[in-house]
Design an enzyme around this catalytic site. Structure first.
Site, mmCIF file in Angstrom:
data_model
loop_
_atom_site.group_PDB
_atom_site.id
_atom_site.type_symbol
_atom_site.label_atom_id
_atom_site.label_comp_id
_atom_site.label_asym_id
_atom_site.label_seq_id
_atom_site.Cartn_x
_atom_site.Cartn_y
_atom_site.Cartn_z
ATOM 1 N N HIS A 95 0.848 -1.192 0.000
ATOM 2 C CA HIS A 95 0.000 0.000 0.000
ATOM 3 C C HIS A 95 0.884 1.243 0.000
ATOM 4 C CE1 HIS A 95 -2.880 3.030 1.373
ATOM 5 N NE2 HIS A 95 -3.822 2.211 0.939
ATOM 6 N N GLU A 167 -3.939 2.431 -7.110
ATOM 7 C CA GLU A 167 -4.357 3.505 -6.217
ATOM 8 C C GLU A 167 -3.527 4.753 -6.493
ATOM 9 O OE1 GLU A 167 -3.465 2.497 -2.149
ATOM 10 O OE2 GLU A 167 -1.390 2.093 -2.686
#
Length: 250
Positions: A95, A167
């Protein structure tokens, strides 16, 4: 036909009481897993309680990180063996917050991804560019490098079974979101990179999520795009009502 996957990323939020209450309320209401895969990726201290609460239901539990070793003198870390024993299904790897705040590299994420597969976990591998990189015309080079290096050495079958979350860092938790066309173009580029590395069959099978301020009022537009197979959702996954609305939109 790729099955949609909606995964909530709770980050460092909620209390144990709130987390269990969420699971108890949602587990009997989520759509059947034959239609969509639904998961919440929770803080590690909640995982045992959540897998117990959701056992036998269509709500799956994911971890937000793990280490790339089975055991050893790694204070504060969590191994894939531990996650598997708890009944965890997914694990988020790479992430942008892990990359930015903890200095995680593509090579480290790659090592974790391989170890997740060794222990029967489904990796959700995150890639994405910053606003500076996008505005500087570096989107393609950044995404190609992250995707290629994070998946390096995987088998075609492994690639088919993992999840990639695109993302855009500038859209995470900012209230800003990429237009559905921007998101589609970006996810298609990720798929094209995978096709170049692993072949068309793998690229057509791998599920690609969009993550970046996804909400109940915009998820339909994203999910209508041909190369977006789901969403990795932050804030909108913290409340049962909004999480269920995300699933209902599929």
């Amino acid at each position: 036909m790729r099955k949609p996957i909606i995964a909530g990323n709770w980050k460092m939020n909620l209390t144990l009481k709130d987390a269990v209450a969420f699971a108890e309320e949602v587990k009997g209401t989520v759509p059947a897993s034959s239609k969509v895969d639904a998961a919440v990726c929770a803080p590690s201290v909640f995982l045992a309680h959540l897998t117990e609460a959701t056992a036998g239901t269509d709500l799956k539990i994911g971890a937000q990180n793990m280490y790339d070793q089975e055991s050893g003198a790694f204070t504060g870390e969590i191994s894939p063996v531990m996650l598997k024993e708890l009944g965890v299904t997914y694990v988020v790897l790479g992430h942008s917050e892990r990359r930015e705040y903890f200095g995680e590299t593509d090579a480290f994420i790659n090592s974790k991804t391989k170890k997740a597969f060794e222990h029967g976990l489904v990796p959700i591998v995150c890639v994405g560019e910053t606003l500076e990189e996008r505005e500087g015309g570096k989107f393609e080079s950044v995404i190609r490098e992250q995707t290629t290096n994070s998946l390096k050495g995987l088998t075609v079958d492994q690639v088919k079974n993992l999840v990639v979350a695109y993302e855009p860092v500038w859209a995470i938790g900012t209230g800003k979101s990429a237009t559905e066309q921007d998101a589609q173009d970006s996810c298609k580029f990720v798929r094209d990179v995978i096709a170049a590395e692993f072949g068309t069959e793998a690229a057509e099978a791998v599920r690609i999520q969009y993550g970046g301020s996804v909400k109940p009022d915009n998820i339909k537009e994203y999910m209508a795009q041909p190369d977006i197979d789901g969403a990795l959702v932050g804030g909108a996954s913290l409340e049962t009502g909004s999480f269920l609305k995300l699933l209902e939109a599929i």
